[in-house]
Design a protein around this motif. Sequence first.
Motif, PDB file in Angstrom:
ATOM      1  N   LYS A 300       0.809  -1.212   0.000  1.00 15.76           N
ATOM      2  CA  LYS A 300       0.000   0.000   0.000  1.00 15.76           C
ATOM      3  C   LYS A 300       0.846   1.268   0.000  1.00 15.76           C
ATOM      4  N   GLU A 301       1.956   1.261   0.771  1.00 16.92           N
ATOM      5  CA  GLU A 301       2.802   2.454   0.821  1.00 16.92           C
ATOM      6  C   GLU A 301       3.341   2.811  -0.557  1.00 16.92           C
ATOM      7  N   TYR A 302       3.697   1.807  -1.323  1.00 15.94           N
ATOM      8  CA  TYR A 302       4.221   2.062  -2.670  1.00 15.94           C
ATOM      9  C   TYR A 302       3.093   2.379  -3.644  1.00 15.94           C
ATOM     10  N   ALA A 303       1.983   1.652  -3.562  1.00 15.74           N
ATOM     11  CA  ALA A 303       0.856   1.897  -4.459  1.00 15.74           C
ATOM     12  C   ALA A 303       0.300   3.300  -4.274  1.00 15.74           C
ATOM     13  N   SER A 304       0.289   3.792  -3.033  1.00 13.26           N
ATOM     14  CA  SER A 304      -0.245   5.124  -2.764  1.00 13.26           C
ATOM     15  C   SER A 304       0.627   6.214  -3.367  1.00 13.26           C
TER      16      SER A 304
END
Length: 447
Positions: A300-304
């Motif tokens: 999620k941290e990267y996708a965001s």
Amino acid sequence: MCPLSSLPETSGRTSSFRLPKVPFWAQILLGLVLGVVLGWVARSGDVGWLVTTLDKIGSIFVQLLKLAVAPLVFFAILISITNLRNVSNAARLATRTLLWFMATSLIAVAIGLAIGLLTNPGAGTGLTAKDGAKPDHAGSWLDFLTGIVPTDVITPFTDLQVLQIVFMAAVAGVAALQLGEKAQPILTLSQSVLELLQKALWWVIRLAPLGSLGLIGSAIAEYGWNLISKYATFTADVYIGCALVMFGVYPLLLATVAKVNPLSFFKGAWPAIQLAFVSRSSVGTMPLTQKVTERLGVPKEYASFAVPFGSTTKMDGCASIYPALAAIFIAEIFGVHLGVGDYLLIAFVSVIGSAATAGLTGATVMLTLTLSTLGLPLEGVGLLMAIDPVLDMMRTATNVAGQALVPVVVSAREKILDHDAYTHATSSPLDNRDEAAAEPERQLATA
């Protein structure tokens, strides 16, 4: 009258009956089919009230999507940049994401040029230079470069200048990283506002089947099939080019570079691709794109970070395939010869200037930027304005597919992709009642 106590007991049987659940993708497909039918009825029968109704349904849906675009982009970019502080290899992830954006754009523009040179889309159309008209607003490199920096903090939001909003969000994000703990109250508020916006947009996204009915029906009622037939070769070129990228290049990259099953990708990403097709807005689709990207196993941290960044800069359909084909089409209509240098220039503009499209409906800015760089008449834009809504559906679907693809490829290469989540990604993230709620965050593993 019979006393209530003497009525037969039916509550048990009634509560056990449930209507069959229709998957979200099937709802959108049904909306598309009904839209085509109603659009054809409205046009063939000259049913004025039906034409107006379809147009209003479609336009209201797009308006609802655009309503939160400005604050959504700002807070999404701001939070995504600050989230990268939790990632040990953030710089490498960001760099590789940008490089893959550029690489896939270069492949897409090469396919567009190849199709254009093989098919000569401007030949035999019956169109002449007199049929063209200059656009109201034309893009240029000077406008592109100077237009990134806003003159004030209000106008970009009221005029929906997405590039300027991205610039301000990036500056605010970097400043927040420098301030550290002092910026935490602002970041907490920003995170809450972002979640509020995404929650509201999920409600709008649930209206996508109705919106698709109105948008497709309105397009059929207004343009019919005659316009498409007049631009048959060019329309087919755009759709074929986008299909080759989406269903040819992307699966090849998934299979060879990411070493994952391409079918699982399309199963997971299909809801976002469908919504992009009917809404014609990459930014409007961004919350759903991020949701499906996370469900494909991207942390999620990267996708965001990657998805909001891609929604404003990653445009294989609008900024690569389309301007390449359009430049060849317009050059043929106006009798201008394009050489090898011109084709290389088209590729350069597509790779470097794709952020000019800014994720909004339409690609006129990118087209005018390409034409002005090549020295082609801007009147050529007028030749394509009528057919643009039909083309924009496929272009935007390709954009969004690429915006989900690159994070998957980078995550797989960096060995941070959750392969189990990727393999079991659902085809419709809105089927369950709790799908609109945010998923628990997956911690980003150190590469």
